[in-house]
Design an enzyme around this catalytic site. Sequence first.
Site, PDB file in Angstrom:
ATOM      1  N   HIS A 102       0.855  -1.194   0.000  1.00 14.88           N
ATOM      2  CA  HIS A 102       0.000   0.000   0.000  1.00 14.88           C
ATOM      3  C   HIS A 102       0.884   1.235   0.000  1.00 14.88           C
ATOM      4  CE1 HIS A 102       0.368   0.862   4.408  1.00 14.88           C
ATOM      5  NE2 HIS A 102       0.465  -0.446   4.504  1.00 14.88           N
ATOM      6  N   ASP A 104      -0.388   4.388   0.958  1.00 12.50           N
ATOM      7  CA  ASP A 104      -0.842   5.399   1.910  1.00 12.50           C
ATOM      8  C   ASP A 104      -0.110   5.240   3.234  1.00 12.50           C
ATOM      9  OD1 ASP A 104      -2.354   2.940   2.296  1.00 12.50           O
ATOM     10  OD2 ASP A 104      -3.698   4.061   3.617  1.00 12.50           O
ATOM     11  N   ASP A 135       6.516   1.378   6.500  1.00 13.17           N
ATOM     12  CA  ASP A 135       5.119   0.968   6.319  1.00 13.17           C
ATOM     13  C   ASP A 135       4.411   1.946   5.418  1.00 13.17           C
ATOM     14  OD1 ASP A 135       2.552  -0.037   6.584  1.00 13.17           O
ATOM     15  OD2 ASP A 135       2.300   0.609   8.649  1.00 13.17           O
ATOM     16  N   GLU A 166      -5.125   1.300   2.911  1.00 13.54           N
ATOM     17  CA  GLU A 166      -4.869   0.275   3.925  1.00 13.54           C
ATOM     18  C   GLU A 166      -4.886   0.864   5.325  1.00 13.54           C
ATOM     19  OE1 GLU A 166      -2.802  -2.303   6.735  1.00 13.54           O
ATOM     20  OE2 GLU A 166      -2.174  -0.286   6.111  1.00 13.54           O
ATOM     21  N   GLU A 167      -4.331   2.051   5.478  1.00 15.68           N
ATOM     22  CA  GLU A 167      -4.213   2.653   6.800  1.00 15.68           C
ATOM     23  C   GLU A 167      -5.557   3.113   7.381  1.00 15.68           C
ATOM     24  OE1 GLU A 167      -1.695   2.242   8.507  1.00 15.68           O
ATOM     25  OE2 GLU A 167       0.079   2.254   7.238  1.00 15.68           O
TER      26      GLU A 167
END
Length: 183
Positions: A102, A104, A135, A166-167
């Site tokens: 991801h 984001d 991340d 995702e976050e």
Amino acid sequence: RLGRVTDTTLAAADVEAIRARVRELLPQLRADLEALARIPSLSADTHEDYDPATLERSAEATADLLRAEGLTIEIVREGGAPAVIGHLDGPEGAPTVMLYAHHDVQPPGDDALWDSPPFEPTERDGRLYGRGAADDKAGVMAHIAALRAHSGALPVGVTVFVEGEEEIGSDSLPTILERHGEK
């Protein structure tokens, strides 16, 4: 193409060749990671620094990196942040592997709590610090590293899916899968 000892085991010389290639690629991989980490691609629209344009920039930068490795790219938007889908065919009869990441990131919080600006990747004691540097923009770059290490001669087909929510719980994921899952 790499010589194979069996269908699932690489010869020791091939493994060392890949390791040598990754070592050679590391400076550019790091530079690309730092460029991605400079994009404050916050997906949480409740944060004061939220700007959907940064998610677009992050998706475009991710797409550019994958496109440079020969993947056919599509950026999809299904009601939320953009996701990137890339594909590269493998040799005839080879399976296709799907890679996920991801682009984001979480909001950085109070800048005063950071030892360096959160969106300016900074090395300290051999480690790279910055929001998204691990991340999950490092996840994006791990996939890029694997693609580059094989220099366009992948032993399998590859589909890469990099989402932008995702976050915050991936709310658009079910719709993306429904409308683009065959990719």
